[in-house]
Each structure stands twice: as C-alpha cells, then as structure tokens.
Design a protein around this motif. Structure first.
Motif, PDB file in Angstrom:
ATOM      1  N   GLY A  20       0.830  -1.285   0.003  1.00  0.00           N
ATOM      2  CA  GLY A  20      -0.123   0.028  -0.186  1.00  0.00           C
ATOM      3  C   GLY A  20       0.968   1.270   0.062  1.00  0.00           C
ATOM      4  N   CYS A  21       0.667   2.115  -0.916  1.00  0.00           N
ATOM      5  CA  CYS A  21       1.593   3.186  -1.339  1.00  0.00           C
ATOM      6  C   CYS A  21       1.255   4.737  -0.881  1.00  0.00           C
ATOM      7  CB  CYS A  21       2.078   3.323  -2.741  1.00  0.00           C
ATOM      8  SG  CYS A  21       2.538   1.703  -3.483  1.00  0.00           S
ATOM      9  N   MET A  22       0.154   4.762  -0.001  1.00  0.00           N
ATOM     10  CA  MET A  22      -0.294   6.052   0.252  1.00  0.00           C
ATOM     11  C   MET A  22       0.526   6.731   1.326  1.00  0.00           C
ATOM     12  SD  MET A  22      -3.935   6.740   2.964  1.00  0.00           S
ATOM     13  CE  MET A  22      -2.920   6.427   4.437  1.00  0.00           C
ATOM     14  N   GLY A  23       1.246   6.175   2.093  1.00  0.00           N
ATOM     15  CA  GLY A  23       2.071   6.878   3.091  1.00  0.00           C
ATOM     16  C   GLY A  23       3.349   7.498   2.436  1.00  0.00           C
ATOM     17  N   MET A  24       3.501   7.157   0.941  1.00  0.00           N
ATOM     18  CA  MET A  24       4.590   7.516   0.500  1.00  0.00           C
ATOM     19  C   MET A  24       4.502   8.913   0.087  1.00  0.00           C
ATOM     20  SD  MET A  24       5.960   4.193  -1.703  1.00  0.00           S
ATOM     21  CE  MET A  24       6.435   2.807  -1.024  1.00  0.00           C
ATOM     22  N   SER A  25       3.125   9.711  -0.200  1.00  0.00           N
ATOM     23  CA  SER A  25       2.739  10.853  -0.508  1.00  0.00           C
ATOM     24  C   SER A  25       1.754  11.618   0.230  1.00  0.00           C
ATOM     25  CB  SER A  25       3.001  11.010  -1.749  1.00  0.00           C
ATOM     26  OG  SER A  25       1.601  10.210  -2.253  1.00  0.00           O
ATOM     27  N   HIS A  26       1.455  10.789   1.062  1.00  0.00           N
ATOM     28  CA  HIS A  26      -0.008  11.309   1.956  1.00  0.00           C
ATOM     29  C   HIS A  26      -0.221  10.914   3.245  1.00  0.00           C
ATOM     30  CE1 HIS A  26      -4.468  12.429   1.515  1.00  0.00           C
ATOM     31  NE2 HIS A  26      -4.621  11.431   2.352  1.00  0.00           N
ATOM     32  N   GLY A  27      -0.465  11.621   4.152  1.00  0.00           N
ATOM     33  CA  GLY A  27      -1.155  11.285   5.368  1.00  0.00           C
ATOM     34  C   GLY A  27      -0.277  10.999   6.565  1.00  0.00           C
ATOM     35  N   TYR A  28       1.040  10.922   6.492  1.00  0.00           N
ATOM     36  CA  TYR A  28       1.983  10.581   7.456  1.00  0.00           C
ATOM     37  C   TYR A  28       2.952  11.585   7.723  1.00  0.00           C
ATOM     38  CZ  TYR A  28      -0.740   6.267   7.306  1.00  0.00           C
ATOM     39  OH  TYR A  28      -1.714   5.288   7.309  1.00  0.00           O
ATOM     40  N   GLY A  29       2.971  12.645   7.280  1.00  0.00           N
ATOM     41  CA  GLY A  29       4.212  14.014   7.268  1.00  0.00           C
ATOM     42  C   GLY A  29       4.910  13.679   6.000  1.00  0.00           C
ATOM     43  N   ASP A  45      12.027  -6.150  -6.728  1.00  0.00           N
ATOM     44  CA  ASP A  45      13.003  -7.091  -6.699  1.00  0.00           C
ATOM     45  C   ASP A  45      12.916  -8.310  -5.877  1.00  0.00           C
ATOM     46  OD1 ASP A  45      14.281  -5.327  -8.362  1.00  0.00           O
ATOM     47  OD2 ASP A  45      15.798  -4.444  -6.780  1.00  0.00           O
ATOM     48  N   LEU A  46      12.280  -7.948  -4.455  1.00  0.00           N
ATOM     49  CA  LEU A  46      12.038  -9.126  -3.639  1.00  0.00           C
ATOM     50  C   LEU A  46      10.898  -9.999  -4.118  1.00  0.00           C
ATOM     51  CD1 LEU A  46      12.576  -7.169  -0.283  1.00  0.00           C
ATOM     52  CD2 LEU A  46      14.023  -8.923  -1.439  1.00  0.00           C
ATOM     53  N   GLY A  47       9.864  -9.704  -5.330  1.00  0.00           N
ATOM     54  CA  GLY A  47       8.883 -10.308  -5.762  1.00  0.00           C
ATOM     55  C   GLY A  47       7.384  -9.820  -5.347  1.00  0.00           C
ATOM     56  N   VAL A  48       7.324  -8.575  -4.667  1.00  0.00           N
ATOM     57  CA  VAL A  48       6.221  -7.866  -4.286  1.00  0.00           C
ATOM     58  C   VAL A  48       5.558  -7.280  -5.660  1.00  0.00           C
ATOM     59  CG1 VAL A  48       4.967  -6.266  -2.927  1.00  0.00           C
ATOM     60  CG2 VAL A  48       6.773  -7.447  -1.908  1.00  0.00           C
ATOM     61  N   THR A  49       4.558  -7.692  -5.876  1.00  0.00           N
ATOM     62  CA  THR A  49       3.979  -7.278  -7.339  1.00  0.00           C
ATOM     63  C   THR A  49       2.860  -6.561  -7.396  1.00  0.00           C
ATOM     64  OG1 THR A  49       2.962  -9.311  -7.791  1.00  0.00           O
ATOM     65  CG2 THR A  49       5.207  -9.519  -8.773  1.00  0.00           C
ATOM     66  N   PHE A  50       2.115  -6.568  -6.203  1.00  0.00           N
ATOM     67  CA  PHE A  50       0.857  -5.780  -6.045  1.00  0.00           C
ATOM     68  C   PHE A  50       1.022  -4.497  -5.426  1.00  0.00           C
ATOM     69  CE2 PHE A  50      -3.303  -5.773  -3.939  1.00  0.00           C
ATOM     70  CZ  PHE A  50      -4.111  -5.327  -5.130  1.00  0.00           C
ATOM     71  N   LEU A  51       0.940  -3.380  -6.169  1.00  0.00           N
ATOM     72  CA  LEU A  51       0.977  -2.036  -5.568  1.00  0.00           C
ATOM     73  C   LEU A  51      -0.227  -1.363  -5.770  1.00  0.00           C
ATOM     74  CD1 LEU A  51       4.219  -0.943  -7.601  1.00  0.00           C
ATOM     75  CD2 LEU A  51       3.995  -1.930  -5.413  1.00  0.00           C
ATOM     76  N   ASP A  52      -0.801  -0.834  -4.392  1.00  0.00           N
ATOM     77  CA  ASP A  52      -2.264  -0.138  -4.368  1.00  0.00           C
ATOM     78  C   ASP A  52      -1.933   1.241  -4.005  1.00  0.00           C
ATOM     79  OD1 ASP A  52      -5.095  -0.549  -3.865  1.00  0.00           O
ATOM     80  OD2 ASP A  52      -4.110   0.566  -1.917  1.00  0.00           O
ATOM     81  N   THR A  53      -2.629   2.026  -4.865  1.00  0.00           N
ATOM     82  CA  THR A  53      -2.639   3.494  -4.730  1.00  0.00           C
ATOM     83  C   THR A  53      -3.909   4.140  -5.024  1.00  0.00           C
ATOM     84  OG1 THR A  53      -1.513   5.482  -5.414  1.00  0.00           O
ATOM     85  CG2 THR A  53      -2.081   3.913  -7.106  1.00  0.00           C
ATOM     86  N   ALA A  54      -3.977   5.423  -4.872  1.00  0.00           N
ATOM     87  CA  ALA A  54      -5.358   5.986  -5.148  1.00  0.00           C
ATOM     88  C   ALA A  54      -5.152   7.573  -5.780  1.00  0.00           C
ATOM     89  CB  ALA A  54      -6.174   6.193  -3.814  1.00  0.00           C
ATOM     90  N   ASP A  55      -6.027   7.848  -6.561  1.00  0.00           N
ATOM     91  CA  ASP A  55      -5.709   9.297  -7.193  1.00  0.00           C
ATOM     92  C   ASP A  55      -5.758  10.252  -6.168  1.00  0.00           C
ATOM     93  OD1 ASP A  55      -8.639   9.405  -6.688  1.00  0.00           O
ATOM     94  OD2 ASP A  55      -9.134   9.650  -8.762  1.00  0.00           O
ATOM     95  N   PHE A  56      -6.479  10.183  -5.098  1.00  0.00           N
ATOM     96  CA  PHE A  56      -6.528  11.190  -4.059  1.00  0.00           C
ATOM     97  C   PHE A  56      -5.377  11.191  -3.305  1.00  0.00           C
ATOM     98  CE2 PHE A  56      -7.848  12.348   0.319  1.00  0.00           C
ATOM     99  CZ  PHE A  56      -8.321  13.684   0.081  1.00  0.00           C
ATOM    100  N   TYR A  57      -4.540  10.299  -3.135  1.00  0.00           N
ATOM    101  CA  TYR A  57      -3.247  10.378  -2.383  1.00  0.00           C
ATOM    102  C   TYR A  57      -2.174  11.303  -2.869  1.00  0.00           C
ATOM    103  CZ  TYR A  57      -4.785   5.675  -0.799  1.00  0.00           C
ATOM    104  OH  TYR A  57      -5.701   4.748  -0.031  1.00  0.00           O
ATOM    105  N   GLY A  58      -2.006  12.317  -1.961  1.00  0.00           N
ATOM    106  CA  GLY A  58      -0.929  13.454  -2.533  1.00  0.00           C
ATOM    107  C   GLY A  58      -1.538  14.021  -3.616  1.00  0.00           C
TER     108      GLY A  58
END
Length: 192
Positions: A20-29, A45-58
């Motif tokens: 979940g990518c929200m905190g990379m540009s929204h909500g936590y400072g 690189d580790l095999g995590v292929t599922f990335l979740d975001t939203a148009d509202f974040y940041g």
C-alpha cells in the motif's frame, strides 16, 4: 529473488504480500520521493508485485511516483488504484461515482501512472447520490473498450454484486473480481 507466494483475484495473479503506497505521499508527514522510489523498486526485486494507490493520495502525486518507479518494469507489476474523491487536499470532501467522473478519473490515473492499462480499479468511496448500477456500469464500459482501460474492476459495498448484475453488459460486469462485504462499503471514518 522471488520468495513471495502468488494469490489470485479472479484471473489476476498477484503477490500474496502487496504494498500500500499511500504513506509515500499522503497522510503521514514529510515524504522523500527518492526513498519511496527505491522502496518500490526493492519491493519489486523481492517479488512484491501488487502495488495499491489512489488518485487522491498526495493529490495525484502518489500515482506519478509509482509511475516513475515502475517505468520499464510494467510487466512485473499489478497496479491497483482507486477513484471516488473528487476534491483535492484541503477542500471539503466530495465523493463522485457518476459515469462521466469514472471515465475522467480513469484517464487521469492512466496519465499520472504513465501506463496503458490499470490492472485493478477500485471505487474508493460510494457516491450516495448515484445508483451503484451507473458506477459499476461505467467501470464495466471501461473494461469493454479497446485501448487504455482497466482490465479488472472492483466495487465496495454489500450491494455491489446486485449492481454489477444490473449493469448493461452482464459479461463485462461479471469481471468485477472482488467486493468489500462490510456494511457501508468498508468506509473507515478518518481513513482514506
């Protein structure tokens, strides 16, 4: 190095562990784009292929950030994004689910992500002023179209399966791969 098991959402293969990518540009400072991009690439690189975001974040920045991180690696990632908040940061909350907005939000997300399709498209919040059949029908229309569009859609709320069955093209509407069964569509007060 890929030690992350795979799960299926309908026919869509995703890593069992998503990011979940929200905190990379929204909500936590304060945020750091370079560190976020490095984190996203390391996760891939580790095999995590599922990335979740939203148009509202940041205010759309999160999608742009993910787009930069996955550039050149699109075939390695399953991108999920959400629509529904029509306001920008600092404005009063406005939720939209009308067909015109669904299309507008999708096209804007595709541009920000820098991709030709969205793998999983969610409705972030249900618009109480719009029949769910209209929202899900618009999502199904995006799936049916040629060219840039989401390949799968997801709705929120216990009434969505009925909405999907009532959409104009049942075959496309049946591509709804997940529904949040929590009463009220899983809305969590105070959380995006």
């Amino acid at each position: 190095m890929n030690n992350v098991p795979t799960r299926y959402l309908g026919e869509l293969a995703v890593s069992a562990q998503g990011l979940g990518c929200m905190g990379m540009s929204h909500g936590y400072g304060a945020t750091d784009d370079a560190q976020s991009i490095a984190t996203l690439r390391h996760a891939l690189d580790l095999g995590v292929t599922f990335l979740d975001t939203a148009d509202f974040y940041g205010a759309g920045h999160n999608e742009e950030l993910i787009g930069r991180a996955v550039a050149g690696r699109r075939d390695e990632v399953v991108l999920a994004t959400k629509f529904g908040f029509a306001n920008r940061l600092g404005e009063p909350t406005r939720v939209r689910g009308d067909a015109a907005y669904v299309r507008q939000a999708c096209e804007a997300s595709l541009r920000r992500l820098g991709v030709d399709h969205i793998d999983l498209y969610y409705q972030h919040r249900v618009d109480p002023q719009v029949p769910i059949e209209e929202t899900v029908g618009a999502m199904a229309e995006l799936v049916r179209e040629e060219g840039p569009s989401p390949r799968a859609v997801r709705g929120r709320g216990a009434d969505h399966p009925a909405g999907a069955r009532g959409a104009s093209d049942r075959r496309a509407a049946e591509r709804v791969v997940a529904v949040d069964p929590r009463p009220g569509g899983g809305d969590r007060p105070g959380l995006p």
